[in-house]
Design a protein around this motif. Structure first.
Motif, PDB file in Angstrom:
ATOM      1  N   PRO A  42     -44.072  35.253   3.685  1.00  0.00           N
ATOM      2  CA  PRO A  42     -42.673  34.732   4.940  1.00  0.00           C
ATOM      3  C   PRO A  42     -44.043  34.204   5.688  1.00  0.00           C
ATOM      4  CG  PRO A  42     -42.101  36.693   4.050  1.00  0.00           C
ATOM      5  CD  PRO A  42     -43.396  36.469   3.540  1.00  0.00           C
ATOM      6  N   VAL A  43     -43.477  33.275   6.594  1.00  0.00           N
ATOM      7  CA  VAL A  43     -44.688  32.379   7.623  1.00  0.00           C
ATOM      8  C   VAL A  43     -45.045  33.276   9.049  1.00  0.00           C
ATOM      9  CG1 VAL A  43     -45.305  30.679   8.850  1.00  0.00           C
ATOM     10  CG2 VAL A  43     -44.092  30.363   6.843  1.00  0.00           C
ATOM     11  N   LYS A  44     -46.362  33.695   9.109  1.00  0.00           N
ATOM     12  CA  LYS A  44     -46.624  34.993  10.414  1.00  0.00           C
ATOM     13  C   LYS A  44     -46.857  33.765  11.250  1.00  0.00           C
ATOM     14  CE  LYS A  44     -47.776  38.481   6.648  1.00  0.00           C
ATOM     15  NZ  LYS A  44     -49.066  39.249   6.406  1.00  0.00           N
ATOM     16  N   ARG A  45     -47.651  32.912  11.246  1.00  0.00           N
ATOM     17  CA  ARG A  45     -47.871  32.123  12.701  1.00  0.00           C
ATOM     18  C   ARG A  45     -46.961  30.659  12.248  1.00  0.00           C
ATOM     19  NH1 ARG A  45     -52.054  34.103  15.272  1.00  0.00           N
ATOM     20  NH2 ARG A  45     -53.109  32.707  15.371  1.00  0.00           N
ATOM     21  N   ILE A  46     -46.540  30.679  13.316  1.00  0.00           N
ATOM     22  CA  ILE A  46     -45.614  29.426  13.669  1.00  0.00           C
ATOM     23  C   ILE A  46     -45.681  28.423  15.537  1.00  0.00           C
ATOM     24  CG2 ILE A  46     -43.402  28.495  13.626  1.00  0.00           C
ATOM     25  CD1 ILE A  46     -42.673  31.036  12.033  1.00  0.00           C
ATOM     26  N   ILE A  47     -45.676  27.337  15.284  1.00  0.00           N
ATOM     27  CA  ILE A  47     -45.793  26.779  16.666  1.00  0.00           C
ATOM     28  C   ILE A  47     -44.508  26.158  16.915  1.00  0.00           C
ATOM     29  CG2 ILE A  47     -46.445  25.075  17.571  1.00  0.00           C
ATOM     30  CD1 ILE A  47     -49.740  26.150  17.702  1.00  0.00           C
ATOM     31  N   ALA A  59     -33.268  33.432  17.107  1.00  0.00           N
ATOM     32  CA  ALA A  59     -31.856  33.332  16.221  1.00  0.00           C
ATOM     33  C   ALA A  59     -31.572  34.116  15.059  1.00  0.00           C
ATOM     34  CB  ALA A  59     -30.905  32.301  16.827  1.00  0.00           C
ATOM     35  N   ALA A  60     -33.120  33.320  13.783  1.00  0.00           N
ATOM     36  CA  ALA A  60     -33.390  33.874  12.628  1.00  0.00           C
ATOM     37  C   ALA A  60     -33.858  35.089  12.468  1.00  0.00           C
ATOM     38  CB  ALA A  60     -33.776  32.655  11.758  1.00  0.00           C
ATOM     39  N   GLY A  61     -34.222  35.645  13.725  1.00  0.00           N
ATOM     40  CA  GLY A  61     -35.007  36.824  13.226  1.00  0.00           C
ATOM     41  C   GLY A  61     -36.673  36.865  13.277  1.00  0.00           C
ATOM     42  N   ALA A  62     -37.385  35.768  14.387  1.00  0.00           N
ATOM     43  CA  ALA A  62     -38.538  35.601  14.819  1.00  0.00           C
ATOM     44  C   ALA A  62     -38.713  35.871  16.010  1.00  0.00           C
ATOM     45  CB  ALA A  62     -38.678  34.493  15.430  1.00  0.00           C
ATOM     46  N   THR A  63     -40.196  37.870  15.522  1.00  0.00           N
ATOM     47  CA  THR A  63     -39.995  38.047  16.885  1.00  0.00           C
ATOM     48  C   THR A  63     -41.680  37.433  17.370  1.00  0.00           C
ATOM     49  OG1 THR A  63     -41.435  39.475  15.219  1.00  0.00           O
ATOM     50  CG2 THR A  63     -38.800  40.626  16.031  1.00  0.00           C
ATOM     51  N   ASP A  64     -42.835  38.231  16.635  1.00  0.00           N
ATOM     52  CA  ASP A  64     -44.489  37.326  17.285  1.00  0.00           C
ATOM     53  C   ASP A  64     -44.747  36.227  16.679  1.00  0.00           C
ATOM     54  OD1 ASP A  64     -44.578  38.982  14.891  1.00  0.00           O
ATOM     55  OD2 ASP A  64     -46.274  40.458  15.819  1.00  0.00           O
ATOM     56  N   GLN A  65     -43.959  35.699  15.482  1.00  0.00           N
ATOM     57  CA  GLN A  65     -43.847  34.392  14.564  1.00  0.00           C
ATOM     58  C   GLN A  65     -44.570  33.347  15.330  1.00  0.00           C
ATOM     59  OE1 GLN A  65     -41.381  36.265  13.621  1.00  0.00           O
ATOM     60  NE2 GLN A  65     -41.365  36.780  11.767  1.00  0.00           N
ATOM     61  N   ILE A  66     -43.975  33.221  16.376  1.00  0.00           N
ATOM     62  CA  ILE A  66     -44.177  31.945  17.472  1.00  0.00           C
ATOM     63  C   ILE A  66     -45.154  32.290  17.734  1.00  0.00           C
ATOM     64  CG2 ILE A  66     -43.433  30.101  18.407  1.00  0.00           C
ATOM     65  CD1 ILE A  66     -40.612  31.566  18.085  1.00  0.00           C
ATOM     66  N   VAL A  67     -46.706  31.861  17.934  1.00  0.00           N
ATOM     67  CA  VAL A  67     -47.787  31.712  18.844  1.00  0.00           C
ATOM     68  C   VAL A  67     -48.085  30.388  19.648  1.00  0.00           C
ATOM     69  CG1 VAL A  67     -49.307  32.661  16.756  1.00  0.00           C
ATOM     70  CG2 VAL A  67     -49.163  30.616  16.591  1.00  0.00           C
ATOM     71  N   GLY A  68     -47.093  29.660  19.772  1.00  0.00           N
ATOM     72  CA  GLY A  68     -47.681  28.416  20.393  1.00  0.00           C
ATOM     73  C   GLY A  68     -46.175  27.985  20.833  1.00  0.00           C
ATOM     74  N   GLY A 145     -34.511  31.200   8.284  1.00  0.00           N
ATOM     75  CA  GLY A 145     -34.592  32.905   8.189  1.00  0.00           C
ATOM     76  C   GLY A 145     -35.595  32.855   6.929  1.00  0.00           C
ATOM     77  N   ARG A 146     -35.308  32.139   5.627  1.00  0.00           N
ATOM     78  CA  ARG A 146     -35.923  32.467   4.642  1.00  0.00           C
ATOM     79  C   ARG A 146     -37.804  31.641   4.324  1.00  0.00           C
ATOM     80  NH1 ARG A 146     -32.019  27.872   2.903  1.00  0.00           N
ATOM     81  NH2 ARG A 146     -30.779  29.031   1.708  1.00  0.00           N
ATOM     82  N   PHE A 147     -37.983  31.095   5.234  1.00  0.00           N
ATOM     83  CA  PHE A 147     -39.348  31.337   5.250  1.00  0.00           C
ATOM     84  C   PHE A 147     -40.361  32.043   6.774  1.00  0.00           C
ATOM     85  CE2 PHE A 147     -39.052  27.270   8.992  1.00  0.00           C
ATOM     86  CZ  PHE A 147     -39.288  28.341   9.817  1.00  0.00           C
ATOM     87  N   LEU A 148     -39.125  33.035   7.463  1.00  0.00           N
ATOM     88  CA  LEU A 148     -39.233  33.722   8.535  1.00  0.00           C
ATOM     89  C   LEU A 148     -39.410  35.165   7.315  1.00  0.00           C
ATOM     90  CD1 LEU A 148     -37.730  33.035  11.389  1.00  0.00           C
ATOM     91  CD2 LEU A 148     -40.253  33.883  11.152  1.00  0.00           C
ATOM     92  N   GLY A 149     -38.747  35.362   6.057  1.00  0.00           N
ATOM     93  CA  GLY A 149     -38.217  37.086   5.692  1.00  0.00           C
ATOM     94  C   GLY A 149     -37.645  37.534   6.214  1.00  0.00           C
ATOM     95  N   THR A 150     -36.670  37.068   7.342  1.00  0.00           N
ATOM     96  CA  THR A 150     -35.604  37.475   8.466  1.00  0.00           C
ATOM     97  C   THR A 150     -33.601  36.970   7.688  1.00  0.00           C
ATOM     98  OG1 THR A 150     -35.636  35.987   9.515  1.00  0.00           O
ATOM     99  CG2 THR A 150     -37.066  38.695   9.789  1.00  0.00           C
TER     100      THR A 150
END
Length: 297
Positions: A42-47, A59-68, A145-150
């Motif tokens: 799963p991707v941990k750092r997303i902009i 909506a897909a389940g991201a929490t702290d993965q969005i860094v910018g 959700g797939r690449f977030l692992g959610t």
């Protein structure tokens, strides 16, 4: 002998498990341009380079993965706390590089093509988000959700969206057509064609987008062109700083919509952003078109 073999196999399995050498299946996701992405984990750092993409990621389940993210990425509330790396039409490449993202979610019709290509040239993986249909919104959430692992969260949100869409279809069955001009900007006067999801919103409510057949997603149009089309209703995409737009139409009483007082505001975020909230905007659009039918049909 069989007991010895079983012990050896069991021991090997434990070694692989304990040392973390168990092979993990790859993660696959497809963006809105049909490009397939493969991820080892799963991707941990997303902009995110678009407000709608930020909202879809949450909506897909991201929490702290969005860094910018970019300006106007203000939903949900947590999105306001994410550091900005510019606006959707111009981003700060150096700031993006400093965030070291594993994935960048871009908006092909809103972001600068030149900057998207530059990011790719720098080696960043760019996932395009451009939902054009209601079903694309649901599909985008599942892919994110797939690449977030959610996946479980994303699947639940996607299914709920499709169920609400189905219920809305029963609530607003096919009716007599109402000709609609959707205003996305005032100076210059701009609208949205059917290449944008707003075209589907209008069609869903048994409306006809008077500029729906134009090739450009967000074309400029003249007031003369609007007068020639003479729509039954004008729907203006509103934010707090656009309240004056409605008053500007009062001098054009030659227009059927103006003469019949069918010029209405709608929350732009609920119609223009391709997210689950578009169903709220769709309901409001349908309500307005029903008013037109009841009063002048």
């Amino acid at each position: 002998m069989k007991t010895i073999i079983k012990s050896i196999i069991h021991g090997c399995f434990l070694v692989f498990f304990v040392t973390g050498l168990v092979v993990q299946a790859s993660i696959y996701a497809v963006d809105d341009k049909g490009t397939e992405f493969e991820f080892a984990q799963p991707v941990k750092r997303i902009i995110s380079l678009a407000p709608h993409a930020t909202e879809l990621l949450f909506a897909a389940g991201a929490t702290d993965q969005i860094v910018g993210t970019v300006s106007y990425s203000d939903y949900p509330e947590a999105a306001k706390k994410i550091p900005l790396i510019g606006g959707y039409n111009k981003v700060d490449i150096e700031r993006i590089m400093s965030k070291k993202p594993e994935l960048i979610v871009a908006w092909s019709s809103g972001n600068s093509t030149e900057q998207i290509e530059k990011l790719r040239h720098l080696g960043f993986r760019v996932f395009i988000s451009e939902p054009e249909k209601f079903t694309d919104v649901a599909r985008s959430i599942r892919n994110m959700g797939r690449f977030l692992g959610t996946e479980k969260i994303a699947q639940a949100v996607s299914s709920r969206f499709l169920s609400e869409l189905k219920a809305l279809k029963h609530e607003y069955p096919r009716k007599e057509k109402v000709r609609v001009f959707y205003q996305v900007w005032n100076a210059p006067l701009m609208t949205l064609s059917d290449k944008h999801l707003v075209g589907q919103v209008i069609e869903f409510c048994s409306g006809e987008n008077v500029f729906g057949d134009l090739d450009i997603i967000s074309p400029r149009v003249s007031i003369e062109a609007v007068i020639e089309k003479n729509p039954d209703v004008i729907i203006a995409g509103m934010t707090k700083d656009r309240r004056g737009w409605l008053k500007e139409w009062e001098k054009w009483r030659v227009l059927k919509a103006v003469a019949n007082q069918h010029v209405y505001p709608i929350d732009a975020e609920l119609v223009v952003r391709q997210t689950p909230r578009i169903l709220q905007g769709t309901r409001k659009m349908c309500e307005y078109l029903d008013i037109v039918r009841k009063t002048h049909r």
